[in-house]
Design an enzyme around this catalytic site. Structure first.
Site, short mmCIF file in Angstrom:
data_model
loop_
_atom_site.label_atom_id
_atom_site.label_comp_id
_atom_site.label_asym_id
_atom_site.label_seq_id
_atom_site.Cartn_x
_atom_site.Cartn_y
_atom_site.Cartn_z
N SER A 196 -15.71 -40.87 33.75
CA SER A 196 -16.60 -39.81 33.63
C SER A 196 -17.58 -39.74 32.10
O SER A 196 -18.52 -39.53 31.87
CB SER A 196 -16.28 -38.63 34.00
N HIS A 242 -16.74 -34.99 29.89
CA HIS A 242 -17.92 -35.17 30.34
C HIS A 242 -18.89 -34.90 28.99
O HIS A 242 -20.05 -35.48 28.84
CB HIS A 242 -18.31 -34.17 31.42
#
Length: 292
Positions: A196, A242
């Site tokens: 991610s 993220h």
């Protein structure tokens, strides 16, 4: 991924009709996308004009928007990364939790040793490889699927615009940035894994590239906003990875596509080196805090 609607004034590349562009060949005035841009003394030329000038004293070498070499298969690195993630995913399914514990992102924890002689594991204990290996690990099929879908959609256009080497630098540094912010802010005893951070780095780079080419920013910003909402709404997601990847992607891509042409390579190397150095120093400081 959200559809990008045609805008007045934006033509489509004469060789890639699915690509809108505001750039035209300085010789024939045909619209050209990043895959077709060949750097010239002034502006960019299309591949046909470059081939037509092959008999000149010195032919121009095809270059991408960021200065990388133009190649036949602009998505080869993306395919290799997809294959690597798929192989590791199958290995995790075969070996189970053992591989995740050995290679997942972990700051500093014990592996079950006694109170008098605990056995410590994690990045702070010298297992620095976890910062990168964790970015290729997935356990759940949905996690693997979403990340690989993002790589498949965002990877080829970025690879085409940046070139292979620059795209690899963007991907790996974004992955490391995600792991680094997790190391600094997340629970050090909690394992985390997934690509991610790297994928959010691609999101950030796509936004920068869209801005550089004067594309409609709304589709990518909307998609990014949706992903950020999911990131903070779902407690099982390591939001630190993220955000770390996103910030690194924006910084690196800005250095790659906005560097002055005459100083492009030195500026690009400097930006990537500064990002890497920042991550290293941050990890060293955090490791010292945890074991000190």
């Amino acid at each position: 991924m959200a559809q990008q609607h045609p805008q007045p004034g934006l033509a489509r590349c004469y060789q890639h009709q699915d690509q809108e562009t505001g750039v035209r060949c300085t010789r024939c005035d045909r619209p050209i996308c990043p895959s077709c841009m060949v750097e010239a003394a002034v502006g960019y030329q299309c591949p046909r004009c470059v081939r037509g000038a092959a008999g000149a004293t010195r032919a121009a070498r095809p270059r991408t928007l960021a200065g990388g070499r133009v190649t036949g298969d602009a998505g080869i690195v993306t395919k290799i990364l997809l294959a690597m993630n798929a192989v590791v995913f199958l290995a995790v399914l075969a070996r189970g939790d053992e591989m995740v514990i050995d290679l997942g992102m972990l700051g500093y924890a014990t592996d079950g040793g006694t109170f008098l002689a605990p056995n410590w594991i994690g990045v702070a204990d010298g297992e620095w490889y976890r910062l990168l290996t964790s970015a290729f690990l997935h356990q759940e099929i949905w996690h693997f699927g979403f990340n690989m879908l993002g790589l498949w959609l965002l990877g080829p256009p970025l690879e085409s615009a940046l070139g292979r080497v620059r795209f690899v630098a963007l991907y790996l540094l974004s992955a490391l940035a995600g792991s680094t912010l997790s190391f600094v802010l997340a629970d050090q005893t909690q394992l985390s894994l997934g690509a991610s951070g790297a994928i959010f780095g691609l999101f950030g780079a796509t936004a920068v590239l869209a801005r550089r080419l004067r594309y409609d920013m709304r589709p990518i910003l909307l998609l990014l906003a949706v992903n950020l909402v999911i990131t903070f709404a779902w407690s099982a997601i390591a939001w630190q990875a993220h955000i770390g990847g996103l910030v690194a992607g924006v910084v690196i891509a800005s250095g790659l596509v906005w560097a002055p042409r005459r100083l492009r390579l030195p500026v690009q190397i400097t930006v990537c080196a500064l990002v890497a150095l920042t991550l290293l120093v941050t990890c060293l400081i955090r490791a010292n805090q945890l074991v000190g």
